[in-house]
Design an enzyme around this catalytic site. Structure first.
Site: not given
Length: 403
Positions: A304-305
């Site tokens: 995600d990040h």
């Protein structure tokens, strides 16, 4: 990569050399788990619901995702588990039911009901996926951005993303000066704790694109947007006229950036997905397995990040290129692409040195949600902003207008 793209765009807009770029490992490490550091008036949010996680099956393991009420309901319904409303008790019933089924049958049964469960791969998948796909579209002239103190100052971004990866990207663009307006459908409420973390620097509004009045408002916003960033499954927004080619036909100089879970081709392209599920299905969970063979996870929701910052970097680079050569851009990234990059293209290295000091990379900010303890942004070049210019606003409460 994101810091360099920001510095290069700033240099294109203003006289002078490209500002020096630094990577502060402590800042990056803290930002990659920003949701874990978040406190709202001292309260720590819950990252995963009781019915989200790894479960034994008759022949292996599955990973479920039931953080959102509609996904929870579909998971239970697909497996015939009566919803008593008590998730702690339901966890036991769910565990018993899953233990009688094969991992593959659970995956397909839950998917068929619109829920989220994947079989845990026993080894890393061998097929490499692209990290970033870029397509130049149209022959419009250079779109010159005036000199500014921030790389994305004056850039208008329509943010049609949810959860973590897309909102991290637009949170980063907001840090760098962009006017970011997040647009959500009223029928899909967002987790407010997640928005408190990823809504920094942005505004948030609700529009029903199937309603003529709201659609007219959206079209007005779209007419002057520089960037349209979407985080829904491939094809999910096409019925609203938001397919990339349709957008670029109407706005030849717009930058369309798309994010999905599983990549842009193949049998899983249209499926819903989250970081935890992609880790499980890609083989990362097997690499991170515990000594007893139980599947494991990366120390951060790195898909995600990582994808969020890559997406922000791709948009910044597209703005630089458009400044020089014109034309629109179509960018595509996926969580699976980032997983493939980690599995196939990154050489592991041993950790050296002492643990970093956490405190320099945390801050406190008053917000409509309460006092937030939160991670600071990791983007760093000479003159980079140290924090966002505004706290997150209440989800869906802003007017649908550009500032």
């Amino acid at each position: 990569m994101c810091s360099l793209a920001a510095a290069e765009l700033l240099a294109r807009r203003s006289p002078g050399p490209v500002p020096a770029v630094r990577v502060r490992e402590g800042a990056v490490a803290t930002a990659f788990v920003s949701e874990r550091h978040l406190r709202i008036d001292g309260r720590a949010p819950t990252s995963f619901a009781p019915l989200s996680g790894f479960w034994r099956t008759a022949d292996g393991w599955v990973r479920t995702h039931a953080n959102y009420p509609h996904h929870r309901s579909r998971l239970l319904g697909a497996l015939g588990v009566p919803d008593t409303g008590d998730d702690r008790a339901l966890a036991g019933l769910l565990s018993d039911e899953l233990a009688t089924r094969s991992a593959q049958s659970v995956q397909e049964t839950v998917y068929g009901a619109g829920g989220l469960a994947v079989a845990v791969a026993s080894a890393p998948l061998g097929t490499a996926l692209p990290l970033v796909e870029t397509r130049i579209v149209g022959e419009s002239g250079p779109r010159t951005l005036p000199a500014a103190s921030l790389p994305a100052s004056g850039v208008r971004v329509l943010d049609l993303t949810r959860v973590i990866a897309g909102p991290v990207a637009t949170r980063t663009l907001a840090l760098l000066g962009a006017d970011v307006l997040r647009v959500d459908p009223p029928r899909l409420p967002e987790d407010l704790d997640a928005h408190a973390d990823t809504g920094m620097g942005k505004r948030s509004t609700l529009l029903n694109l199937s309603a003529p009045e709201d659609r007219n408002v959206f079209e007005d916003l779209l007419s002057s947007a520089d960037v349209v960033l979407t985080g829904y499954r491939p094809g999910a927004l096409d019925r609203h006229g938001l397919a990339p080619d349709a957008l670029l036909a109407r706005r030849p100089d717009v930058i369309v950036a798309q994010l999905c879970a599983w990549g842009w081709s193949g049998p899983w392209a249209s499926r819903r997905g989250f970081d935890s599920l992609v880790q499980a299905a890609s083989g990362i969970a097997s690499i991170e397995a515990d000594a007893d063979g139980s599947p494991g996870v990366l120390p951060a929701q790195a898909l995600d990040h990582g994808t969020g910052y890559l997406l922000a970097a791709a948009v910044l680079r597209a703005l630089s290129d458009r400044q020089a050569t014109g034309g629109g851009r179509h960018l595509r990234l996926s969580l699976a692409g980032t997983a493939s990059w980690l599995l196939h293209d990154i050489r592991p290295a041993p950790i050296e040195g002492d643990a970093y000091a956490l405190r320099p990379w945390l801050a406190k900010t008053a917000s409509p949600y309460g006092l937030l303890d939160h991670a600071l942004p990791p983007v760093d070049y000479d003159g980079a902003p140290r924090k966002w210019n505004r706290p997150p606003t209440e989800w869906g409460r802003d007017l649908p207008v550009w500032t």
